[in-house]
Design an enzyme around this catalytic site. Structure first.
Site, PDB file in Angstrom:
ATOM      1  CB  VAL A 293     135.158  78.823  -5.588  1.00 32.56           C
ATOM      2  CG1 VAL A 293     133.961  78.504  -4.719  1.00 32.56           C
ATOM      3  CG2 VAL A 293     135.894  77.546  -5.979  1.00 32.56           C
TER       4      VAL A 293
ATOM      5  N   GLY B  90     125.777  73.201  -2.221  1.00 32.71           N
ATOM      6  CA  GLY B  90     125.933  73.852  -3.514  1.00 32.71           C
ATOM      7  C   GLY B  90     127.115  73.259  -4.250  1.00 32.71           C
TER       8      GLY B  90
ATOM      9  CG  HIS C 179     124.244  72.863 -11.438  1.00 33.24           C
ATOM     10  ND1 HIS C 179     123.743  73.891 -10.666  1.00 33.24           N
ATOM     11  CD2 HIS C 179     124.095  73.245 -12.735  1.00 33.24           C
ATOM     12  CE1 HIS C 179     123.316  74.866 -11.460  1.00 33.24           C
ATOM     13  NE2 HIS C 179     123.507  74.483 -12.720  1.00 33.24           N
TER      14      HIS C 179
ATOM     15  CB  SER D  41     133.983  74.295  -4.363  1.00 33.58           C
ATOM     16  OG  SER D  41     132.692  73.804  -4.689  1.00 33.58           O
TER      17      SER D  41
ATOM     18  CG  HIS E  48     132.376  81.114  -2.096  1.00 34.85           C
ATOM     19  ND1 HIS E  48     131.604  81.237  -3.227  1.00 34.85           N
ATOM     20  CD2 HIS E  48     133.573  81.677  -2.391  1.00 34.85           C
ATOM     21  CE1 HIS E  48     132.324  81.815  -4.173  1.00 34.85           C
ATOM     22  NE2 HIS E  48     133.512  82.096  -3.685  1.00 34.85           N
TER      23      HIS E  48
ATOM     24  CG  ASP F  20     123.544  71.985  -7.022  1.00 33.57           C
ATOM     25  OD1 ASP F  20     124.500  72.752  -6.846  1.00 33.57           O
ATOM     26  OD2 ASP F  20     122.548  72.295  -7.699  1.00 33.57           O
TER      27      ASP F  20
END
Length: 211
Positions: free
Chosen positions: A37, A61, A90, A67, A159, A85
């Site tokens: 983001v 996510g 990640h 975020s 988002h 996720d």
């Protein structure tokens, strides 16, 4: 977007500031090919988390923790974030960002797996905030689950609600754009929610559960 509107949008985006923790997280994101983001959206997440006084938050996510860190920074000391996720790299990057920000492991739970498989295992109406920033292919499933998870007085945040600024162009029928339009329609047509679209970054749909 006319010049005046674009200038105002650019001015608002430029007001966001970030520290070295977020900068390092973004660098890890570039290495992993993850688009996080933007700074203004990250700031908006912190403000929403702080003003909502949320206790339990779900993030669909994880990205690389930009975020999630922004949400945790707005949450109170006794609040917790559950982040989901499918990619373990990640999640590892997100954990690193959380720890670098000084958050104890008790403040967050990182779950590896497909969100469409993980979300049904979470408790109904137990979450103050659900933040969705994941693949558009399963977006309707995520929104359906978010509606189930959000408690009265809670909110759902979507988002990239403009799908990289394609949603407002009717002629564009890309799968991700259609999925985003359908997700917005699902929340706007649900009488239990009051919604608004905020043109920060790539757009944020905010849906507050009122009943």
């Amino acid at each position: 977007m006319n010049l005046d509107v674009y200038s105002s949008w650019s001015y608002a985006e430029a007001q966001a500031t970030e520290d070295q923790v977020i900068e390092r997280a973004r660098e890890r994101g570039r290495e992993l090919g993850v688009e996080s983001v933007g700074p203004a959206t990250a700031n908006l997440l912190t403000v929403l988390a702080a003003t909502s006084k949320s206790r339990n938050v779900v993030e669909i996510g994880s990205g690389v923790g930009v975020s999630g860190t922004s949400l945790l920074r707005g949450l109170g000391a006794h609040s917790a974030l559950t982040t989901i996720d499918i990619d373990v790299d990640h999640l590892a990057a997100a954990r690193e960002a959380f720890h670098e920000s000084g958050f104890d492991s008790s403040r967050f739970r990182a779950i590896a797996g497909r969100a469409e498989a993980v979300l049904p295992r979470l408790t109904d109406a137990a979450y103050d905030m659900v933040f969705i920033d994941a693949d558009k292919a399963h977006l309707s499933d995520y929104v359906t689950q978010a509606i189930r998870l959000a408690k009265v007085g809670g909110m759902i945040l979507l988002h990239d609600a403009f799908d990289h600024h394609r949603v407002a162009k009717p002629a564009i029928r890309q799968p991700s754009t259609v999925a985003t339009r359908n997700a917005i329609r699902m929340l706007r047509s649900d009488e239990r929610f009051t919604t608004t679209l905020v043109p920060t970054g790539l757009g944020m749909l905010i849906a507050a559960r009122t009943m």
